[in-house]
Design a protein around this motif. Structure first.
Motif, mmCIF file in Angstrom:
data_model
loop_
_atom_site.group_PDB
_atom_site.id
_atom_site.type_symbol
_atom_site.label_atom_id
_atom_site.label_comp_id
_atom_site.label_asym_id
_atom_site.label_seq_id
_atom_site.Cartn_x
_atom_site.Cartn_y
_atom_site.Cartn_z
ATOM 1 N N GLU A 265 -18.592 -14.047 48.001
ATOM 2 C CA GLU A 265 -17.772 -13.008 47.374
ATOM 3 C C GLU A 265 -17.658 -13.219 45.875
ATOM 4 N N LYS A 266 -17.636 -14.496 45.444
ATOM 5 C CA LYS A 266 -17.596 -14.784 44.015
ATOM 6 C C LYS A 266 -18.921 -14.400 43.356
ATOM 7 N N GLU B 285 -19.006 -10.632 43.022
ATOM 8 C CA GLU B 285 -18.094 -10.201 41.955
ATOM 9 C C GLU B 285 -18.718 -10.443 40.585
#
Length: 246
Positions: free
Chosen positions: A62-63, A66
């Protein structure tokens, strides 16, 4: 060998700091090879690189998504589609990109995601032996889930050096831990050092990385060439640029 078991360097360590590596910098008018992956990789002979390579589980998906979304929006605003086209931008725009996105990436690494196998001294020792076999190594730090180093390969390419560090250490570490599968993220971050000022900046970054991340001495290893240091603050002191006489 445990790097953190060594004594703090003595008073002649400043001479070692100057003699470890004579940095050689990017030559804008000489032959340059660019290898394209998710990141651009510039290759030139007889230059010094700042390298970051991380463990495979060191960045949550998810990082990554992002970060990529924000990066791609920034690139699109500059009229670019791919990160390896960054070199087409003016120098100040390239600095802006790295000040924003490279800095954020390293901050996330320092947050300590993943299992952080390199926090274990017996695991770090395997990697340290690989590092110290390279004669053109300058400052280096092994964090819990990644490695930073300054390196100026002499008789082989940067890719061969990194393969020696990562490939050899992965086999031994996996065997030690009783695990299988990829240990390291395949693609490193590497940057050809541009100037003496930038070289000193990266030296300082390496020495200060464990301190700023709030790590205890048993959680990392740090050194200069073949000389490990007990604590990062000792390396930072040695790497202080010489004062100009007034």
């Amino acid at each position: 060998m445990n790097a953190n078991s060594h004594e703090t360097p003595n008073e002649d360590s400043s001479a070692k700091a100057e003699a470890t590596l004579k940095a050689t910098f990017f030559r804008p008018h000489d032959e340059l090879h660019i290898h394209r992956g998710n990141l651009p990789h510039w290759r030139q002979t007889n230059v010094t690189y700042f390298v970051t390579t991380r463990l495979a589980d060191s960045m949550p998906q998810e990082k990554i998504r992002e970060w990529q979304t924000k990066r791609d929006a920034w690139l699109a605003a500059q009229g670019l589609q791919k990160p390896f086209d960054i070199h087409q931008l003016p120098e100040d725009h390239q600095h802006e990109f790295h000040a924003t996105f490279t800095k954020e990436w390293h901050q996330w690494l320092d947050a300590g995601y993943g299992e952080c196998q390199l926090r274990r001294p017996e695991v770090r020792d395997i990697l340290i032996r690989r590092l110290l076999a390279e004669s053109s190594l300058d400052a280096w730090v092994i964090m819990p889930n990644h490695l930073h180093a300054l390196i100026a390969p002499e008789n082989q390419g940067l890719g061969e050096v990194l393969q020696s560090w990562k490939g050899g250490s992965a086999f031994e570490i996996n065997r030690l831990l009783g695990r299988s599968g990829p240990l390291w993220q395949k693609e490193p971050y590497d940057h050809i050092v541009r100037s003496e000022a930038q070289f000193q900046h990266y030296r300082g970054y390496i020495a200060e990385n464990p301190i700023k991340a709030g790590l205890e001495p048993h959680e990392y290893a740090v050194g200069l060439g073949k000389q490990p240091f007990k604590v990062a603050s000792a390396l930072a002191e040695v790497l202080q640029p010489p004062r100009t006489q007034i």
